[in-house]
Design a protein around this motif. Sequence first.
Motif, mmCIF file in Angstrom:
data_model
loop_
_atom_site.group_PDB
_atom_site.id
_atom_site.type_symbol
_atom_site.label_atom_id
_atom_site.label_comp_id
_atom_site.label_asym_id
_atom_site.label_seq_id
_atom_site.Cartn_x
_atom_site.Cartn_y
_atom_site.Cartn_z
ATOM 1 N N PHE A 1 0.811 -1.224 0.000
ATOM 2 C CA PHE A 1 0.000 0.000 0.000
ATOM 3 C C PHE A 1 0.842 1.271 0.000
ATOM 4 O O PHE A 1 0.311 2.368 -0.139
ATOM 5 N N GLU B 1 -0.143 6.816 -5.846
ATOM 6 C CA GLU B 1 -0.918 7.934 -5.318
ATOM 7 C C GLU B 1 -1.527 7.649 -3.957
ATOM 8 O O GLU B 1 -2.146 8.540 -3.362
ATOM 9 N N ASN B 2 -1.383 6.432 -3.445
ATOM 10 C CA ASN B 2 -1.884 6.141 -2.104
ATOM 11 C C ASN B 2 -1.023 6.813 -1.038
ATOM 12 O O ASN B 2 -1.460 7.001 0.100
ATOM 13 N N VAL B 3 0.208 7.170 -1.394
ATOM 14 C CA VAL B 3 1.135 7.817 -0.468
ATOM 15 C C VAL B 3 1.176 9.306 -0.793
ATOM 16 O O VAL B 3 1.484 9.691 -1.927
ATOM 17 N N ALA C 1 -0.691 7.399 4.181
ATOM 18 C CA ALA C 1 -1.280 6.541 3.153
ATOM 19 C C ALA C 1 -2.791 6.712 3.236
ATOM 20 O O ALA C 1 -3.376 6.595 4.320
ATOM 21 N N VAL C 2 -3.420 6.990 2.109
ATOM 22 C CA VAL C 2 -4.855 7.242 2.103
ATOM 23 C C VAL C 2 -5.626 6.002 2.540
ATOM 24 O O VAL C 2 -6.562 6.074 3.335
ATOM 25 N N ASN C 3 -5.220 4.853 2.056
ATOM 26 C CA ASN C 3 -5.864 3.591 2.419
ATOM 27 C C ASN C 3 -4.841 2.653 3.053
ATOM 28 O O ASN C 3 -3.762 2.431 2.496
ATOM 29 N N LYS D 1 -7.151 12.824 4.746
ATOM 30 C CA LYS D 1 -7.616 11.503 4.312
ATOM 31 C C LYS D 1 -9.102 11.536 3.970
ATOM 32 O O LYS D 1 -9.532 10.929 2.984
ATOM 33 N N TYR E 1 -9.354 13.270 0.561
ATOM 34 C CA TYR E 1 -8.884 12.426 -0.539
ATOM 35 C C TYR E 1 -9.874 11.300 -0.845
ATOM 36 O O TYR E 1 -10.180 11.008 -2.002
ATOM 37 N N LYS E 2 -10.390 10.663 0.210
ATOM 38 C CA LYS E 2 -11.295 9.531 0.001
ATOM 39 C C LYS E 2 -12.617 9.948 -0.622
ATOM 40 O O LYS E 2 -13.225 9.168 -1.372
ATOM 41 N N GLN F 1 -12.268 11.198 -4.965
ATOM 42 C CA GLN F 1 -11.530 10.372 -5.917
ATOM 43 C C GLN F 1 -12.048 10.552 -7.344
ATOM 44 O O GLN F 1 -11.344 10.234 -8.299
ATOM 45 N N HIS G 1 -6.769 12.856 -9.969
ATOM 46 C CA HIS G 1 -5.385 12.529 -9.628
ATOM 47 C C HIS G 1 -4.768 13.708 -8.890
ATOM 48 O O HIS G 1 -5.209 14.854 -9.031
#
Length: 280
Positions: A54, A58-60, A74-76, A111, A114-115, A118, A128
């Motif tokens: 993870f 783009e998760n970081v 980290a988003v997820n 977070k 961002y979530k 998307q 993005h």
Amino acid sequence: MLIQKIGSHDMNIAYVSCMPKDRDMILLMDKSDLLFDPETHAPFSYGDIREESFMKGENVVYVFSLDNRRVFTAVNVPSDFSEKCEHVFVRDLGKNHPELQLAGATVMHLKTWYKTHQYCGCCGGKNHHDMAERAMRCEKCDHLTFPVICPAIIVAVIDKENDRILLTRSARNKNSIFSLIAGFTEIGETLEQTAAREAMEETGVKVKNIRPYINQPWGFSSSLMCGFFAELDGSPELHIQQEEISEARWFDRDQMPVNDSPIDITHHMMEMWRQRKVDF
């Protein structure tokens, strides 16, 4: 430079488009918990978890720097990784590690944004990370979306004639402590109008001489909390809004309850009034 002082610590919130390096701090979260390394009882370094699946792409995301150390999140975060970590409720860090409490609140704010962003709200295309600033850019229509920040007020209502402060307890939390009146700003409303409206709605009192005092980013509610002092205008009789407030009381300085969150704007304003450090 966008420097925010947190006790003896410096948080630089200016956005930088960059990738993490081994010594950079990784503040991971699962709901309201910060995830610590169970061996060090501290946040992870990128070098510790760089091989995790993870920690890619783009998760970081870069968040800020803390005392010149870059901080990412980290988003997820997968549940199997979270289960192996030490969980620390972010609000419990206020006394001993206020810098991590405020940092964790900022991570929660980002977070959430961002979530929930998307996809583009205009055309439904995939968003993005923009390379130039903290924003999300649609790959189809190029629409740019910035972080959601909700303006809110917190107001200390003072009965100057009797040298008392008005404190309330939330009806939404059975374990709530006495605090100041607070609420979000409505569309088309000034911050001062919000303070007057919230005082009337929640406790039934009118206020005057509304003065701005201090403000604070408060990521727990994705808000910018703006603090005011205001003077009671008329009768001190209270009529509480039971859906929002379980109890409201006037307190003398020596009877005020202790709010023990040192970086909380409520704590600061209550203590400044209690100690006669504000001219109100």
